[in-house]
Design a protein around this motif. Structure first.
Motif, PDB file in Angstrom:
ATOM      1  N   LEU A 261       0.359   2.315   7.910  1.00  0.00           N
ATOM      2  CA  LEU A 261       0.321   3.949   7.751  1.00  0.00           C
ATOM      3  C   LEU A 261       1.313   4.594   8.601  1.00  0.00           C
ATOM      4  CD1 LEU A 261      -3.620   4.338   7.542  1.00  0.00           C
ATOM      5  CD2 LEU A 261      -2.135   4.070   5.788  1.00  0.00           C
ATOM      6  N   GLY A 262       1.530   4.019   9.891  1.00  0.00           N
ATOM      7  CA  GLY A 262       2.466   4.829  10.731  1.00  0.00           C
ATOM      8  C   GLY A 262       3.696   4.933  10.185  1.00  0.00           C
ATOM      9  N   SER A 263       4.270   3.852   9.481  1.00  0.00           N
ATOM     10  CA  SER A 263       5.577   3.731   9.119  1.00  0.00           C
ATOM     11  C   SER A 263       5.660   4.879   7.766  1.00  0.00           C
ATOM     12  CB  SER A 263       5.966   2.477   8.637  1.00  0.00           C
ATOM     13  OG  SER A 263       5.206   1.942   7.727  1.00  0.00           O
ATOM     14  N   ILE A 264       4.594   4.842   7.029  1.00  0.00           N
ATOM     15  CA  ILE A 264       4.650   5.768   6.116  1.00  0.00           C
ATOM     16  C   ILE A 264       4.843   7.385   6.454  1.00  0.00           C
ATOM     17  CG2 ILE A 264       3.309   6.730   3.996  1.00  0.00           C
ATOM     18  CD1 ILE A 264       2.417   3.420   3.233  1.00  0.00           C
ATOM     19  N   LEU A 265       3.617   7.495   7.140  1.00  0.00           N
ATOM     20  CA  LEU A 265       3.627   8.833   7.599  1.00  0.00           C
ATOM     21  C   LEU A 265       4.636   9.559   8.596  1.00  0.00           C
ATOM     22  CD1 LEU A 265      -0.609   8.929   8.462  1.00  0.00           C
ATOM     23  CD2 LEU A 265       0.576   9.554   6.096  1.00  0.00           C
ATOM     24  N   GLY A 266       5.108   8.453   9.556  1.00  0.00           N
ATOM     25  CA  GLY A 266       6.121   8.827  10.360  1.00  0.00           C
ATOM     26  C   GLY A 266       7.573   9.148   9.777  1.00  0.00           C
ATOM     27  N   GLY A 267       7.579   8.537   8.497  1.00  0.00           N
ATOM     28  CA  GLY A 267       8.755   8.765   7.579  1.00  0.00           C
ATOM     29  C   GLY A 267      10.047   7.540   8.258  1.00  0.00           C
ATOM     30  N   VAL A 268       9.371   6.395   8.806  1.00  0.00           N
ATOM     31  CA  VAL A 268      10.044   5.466   9.000  1.00  0.00           C
ATOM     32  C   VAL A 268      10.625   4.455   8.021  1.00  0.00           C
ATOM     33  CG1 VAL A 268      10.255   3.257  10.600  1.00  0.00           C
ATOM     34  CG2 VAL A 268       9.368   5.469  11.447  1.00  0.00           C
ATOM     35  N   ALA A 269       9.551   4.381   7.094  1.00  0.00           N
ATOM     36  CA  ALA A 269       9.833   3.490   6.060  1.00  0.00           C
ATOM     37  C   ALA A 269       9.154   4.323   4.683  1.00  0.00           C
ATOM     38  CB  ALA A 269       9.071   2.211   6.153  1.00  0.00           C
ATOM     39  N   THR A 270       9.671   3.763   3.640  1.00  0.00           N
ATOM     40  CA  THR A 270       9.291   4.282   2.239  1.00  0.00           C
ATOM     41  C   THR A 270       7.878   3.492   2.048  1.00  0.00           C
ATOM     42  OG1 THR A 270      10.180   2.682   0.995  1.00  0.00           O
ATOM     43  CG2 THR A 270      11.334   4.789   1.172  1.00  0.00           C
ATOM     44  N   PRO A 271       6.850   3.984   1.079  1.00  0.00           N
ATOM     45  CA  PRO A 271       5.808   3.273   0.958  1.00  0.00           C
ATOM     46  C   PRO A 271       5.918   1.902   0.329  1.00  0.00           C
ATOM     47  CG  PRO A 271       5.483   5.863   0.059  1.00  0.00           C
ATOM     48  CD  PRO A 271       6.843   5.472   0.536  1.00  0.00           C
ATOM     49  N   SER A 274       6.748   0.126   3.246  1.00  0.00           N
ATOM     50  CA  SER A 274       5.461  -0.219   4.200  1.00  0.00           C
ATOM     51  C   SER A 274       4.472  -1.236   3.528  1.00  0.00           C
ATOM     52  CB  SER A 274       4.887   1.243   4.437  1.00  0.00           C
ATOM     53  OG  SER A 274       5.882   1.878   5.043  1.00  0.00           O
ATOM     54  N   ALA A 275       4.332  -1.111   2.314  1.00  0.00           N
ATOM     55  CA  ALA A 275       3.804  -2.194   1.612  1.00  0.00           C
ATOM     56  C   ALA A 275       4.194  -3.611   1.791  1.00  0.00           C
ATOM     57  CB  ALA A 275       3.688  -1.983   0.144  1.00  0.00           C
ATOM     58  N   CYS A 276       5.401  -3.852   1.997  1.00  0.00           N
ATOM     59  CA  CYS A 276       6.041  -5.135   2.323  1.00  0.00           C
ATOM     60  C   CYS A 276       5.664  -5.602   3.792  1.00  0.00           C
ATOM     61  CB  CYS A 276       7.688  -5.064   2.174  1.00  0.00           C
ATOM     62  SG  CYS A 276       8.411  -4.854   0.503  1.00  0.00           S
ATOM     63  N   ILE A 277       5.650  -4.441   4.583  1.00  0.00           N
ATOM     64  CA  ILE A 277       5.155  -4.867   6.085  1.00  0.00           C
ATOM     65  C   ILE A 277       3.901  -5.200   5.848  1.00  0.00           C
ATOM     66  CG2 ILE A 277       4.773  -3.876   8.244  1.00  0.00           C
ATOM     67  CD1 ILE A 277       7.052  -1.865   7.734  1.00  0.00           C
ATOM     68  N   GLY A 278       2.930  -4.708   5.143  1.00  0.00           N
ATOM     69  CA  GLY A 278       1.486  -4.877   5.081  1.00  0.00           C
ATOM     70  C   GLY A 278       1.338  -6.569   4.518  1.00  0.00           C
TER      71      GLY A 278
END
Length: 515
Positions: A261-271, A274-278
């Motif tokens: 969630l932090g990478s998505i809401l912070g604009g660090v990564a696209t959804p 971020s799903a790949c990170i998850g």
């Protein structure tokens, strides 16, 4: 004299509803019934066959949609975590945290349900897992079957609203398309879009409010009716849990939630990123298991270190490209080595094959329903359905907000017989463009839909969460206990839904603040 052409649309709708209730796969019902009626309409001269030429473009658009690419990744993450034993660790750790308090296990179930919702986003998996793990313990400790059933079912449905909910992922694509269509109809040729991060941010506050309301109700029950949720029995020689042990149990899921969630809401990564990170984090947690959780924590720390160095620290220092690569090399190589070990473990114990099979099955179902819904949309438009829907909504007394209330009531009823995927792909594209042309905020509208479907899935006698719980509960838990147990939670969800409806800022202030 009856005009046969005017009977095509009502006949199409009736045939669709009958076939949907037949139990035949929904994706093939949507596409098959639509194609049959489109062919009959072409033969009768009441359907323009050139509309069907748009079908290949719609399928191709779905194949190249970056938003929908996140669907199989989030499904993989949830399926892998379901097999990792993380639910039992969370339940045991948080349950011990509340110690000897009355109703402590109920509080733990609510908090674990919220964490599992944020980790998996899949309602069926959460309800089933929580029922198998916690229900026997609650009944053994003397909890009321009604209270236990209500707490588990309600906590399981939090996956509908707490990010990264699959409902929100699919709604983001549907609402964004409907919003752009509504703006083009209004003459706005540079339309705004609605992203997954907007809906995730909009759902955070309502989700937390819902969790808080559940806890307040359980605290009141522990105070007013202590016999329904007694304290756990005293076991001789049992020591209170060590804080370090609890932190070791809670860190992995919290790190995964914050990372996604932090990478998505912070604009660090696209959804999708971020799903790949998850997905990678889920492999780590499942691969090392409870007995080697320290290694999982170290691996997640290495991943977080690499992300923070790349996105925050190194850009502010101003190193050269080669210097950045050298600095990142050590944590990345260590992380890859740990990931390979975890991946090998999941392959040996069969978890990877089962997870991939579940991911392929559910993802194929989602995309087949999407293709069937695209055919349905073209057929519905060809018979003039969009104009009829717009006329019906415009003719509702009380303006667009009364029309919105009517649409929500229809979706609530349809939630008894249709899964959320069919509602999102079939119902939302039909009514959303008309409503969004009335200056209704798309983020607020999407959050209302999510809360509404969550309430529908919990409402007797057809709520899907109740079916999942009934299949996992022992025979001594009566169906009437399940129905009566969820009624207070339905009232809470309805209250939260009405609160968000009358104060849209609850759902909209955070998304617009992060833009």
């Amino acid at each position: 004299m009856i005009d046969l052409n005017s009977l095509f649309l009502p006949g199409f709708v009736v045939a669709l509803l009958i076939c949907l209730m037949s139990g035949y796969p929904v994706a093939f019902v949507l596409g098959g019934v639509s194609l049959i009626f489109a062919g009959l309409g072409v033969l009768a001269g009441s359907f323009d066959a050139t509309l069907l030429a748009a079908m290949p473009q719609r399928v191709y658009a779905a194949m190249t949609n970056d938003i929908l690419l996140a669907v199989p990744l989030f499904v993989f993450m949830g399926a892998m975590l379901e097999r990792s034993g993380i639910a039992s660790e969370l339940l045991d750790g948080i349950g011990r945290l509340f110690g000897r308090r009355r109703g402590g296990l109920g509080y733990a179930i609510t908090l674990v349900g919220a964490m599992l919702a944020a980790s998996t986003g899949i309602v069926g998996a959460t309800v089933t897992t929580m029922a198998l793990l916690s229900l026997p313990v609650m009944l053994k400790w003397g909890y009321s079957p009604r209270l236990a059933a209500g707490a588990i079912c309600a906590s399981g449905t939090l996956g509908q609203i707490i990010p990264p909910s699959l409902v929100l992922v699919l709604l983001a694509d549907t609402i964004s398309s409907a919003y752009q269509k509504a703006q083009l109809e209004q003459g706005i040729f540079s339309p705004e879009t609605v992203s997954i991060s907007d809906l995730f941010a909009g759902a955070i506050v309502p989700g937390l409010v819902l969790v808080g309301a559940y806890l307040i109700y359980q605290i009141m029950m522990a105070w007013l009716r202590p016999d329904t949720c007694p304290a756990p029995p005293v076991v001789a020689g049992q020591e209170p849990p060590a804080i370090g042990d609890l932190l070791l149990r809670l860190f992995p899921p919290l790190a995964l939630i914050i990372g996604v969630l932090g990478s998505i809401l912070g604009g660090v990564a696209t959804p999708t990123e971020s799903a790949c990170i998850g997905a990678v984090g889920a492999i780590v947690l499942a691969g090392f298991g409870p007995e080697r959780r320290a290694r999982a924590n170290l691996t997640l720390l290495l991943l977080g270190m690499a992300v923070v160095l790349k996105t925050v620290v190194l850009p502010s220092i101003g190193l050269s490209l080669w210097a950045e690569r050298i600095v990142l090399l050590v944590p990345v190589l260590c992380f890859l080595a740990m990931l390979v070990i975890a991946l090998g473990q999941t392959l040996r114990n069969g978890g990877m094959s089962k997870t991939c099979e579940e991911t392929a099955r559910l993802s194929a179902m989602v995309f087949m329903i999407l293709i069937g819904a695209a055919m349905l949309s073209l057929t519905f438009r060809g018979f003039g359905g969009e104009e009829i829907v717009q006329h019906l909504i415009d003719s509702v007394p009380g303006g667009p907000y009364m029309a919105l209330a009517m649409v929500m009531a229809v979706m609530f009823v349809l939630g008894f017989i249709l899964d959320f995927i069919e509602i999102i792909f079939v119902i939302v594209p039909t009514v959303a463009p008309v409503l969004l042309m009335s200056d209704i905020d798309p983020i607020w509208f999407a959050i209302l839909i999510s809360l509404n479907l969550q309430t529908s899935f919990l409402t007797p006698p057809f709520g899907f969460a109740l079916f999942y719980f009934r299949s996992s509960a022992p025979p001594e838990v009566k169906t009437t206990d399940i129905y009566l147990g969820v009624l207070p939670y339905i009232a809470i969800q309805t209250l939260v839904l009405l609160t968000v409806a009358f104060w849209p800022q609850i759902a909209t202030w955070l998304p617009y603040a992060l833009r």
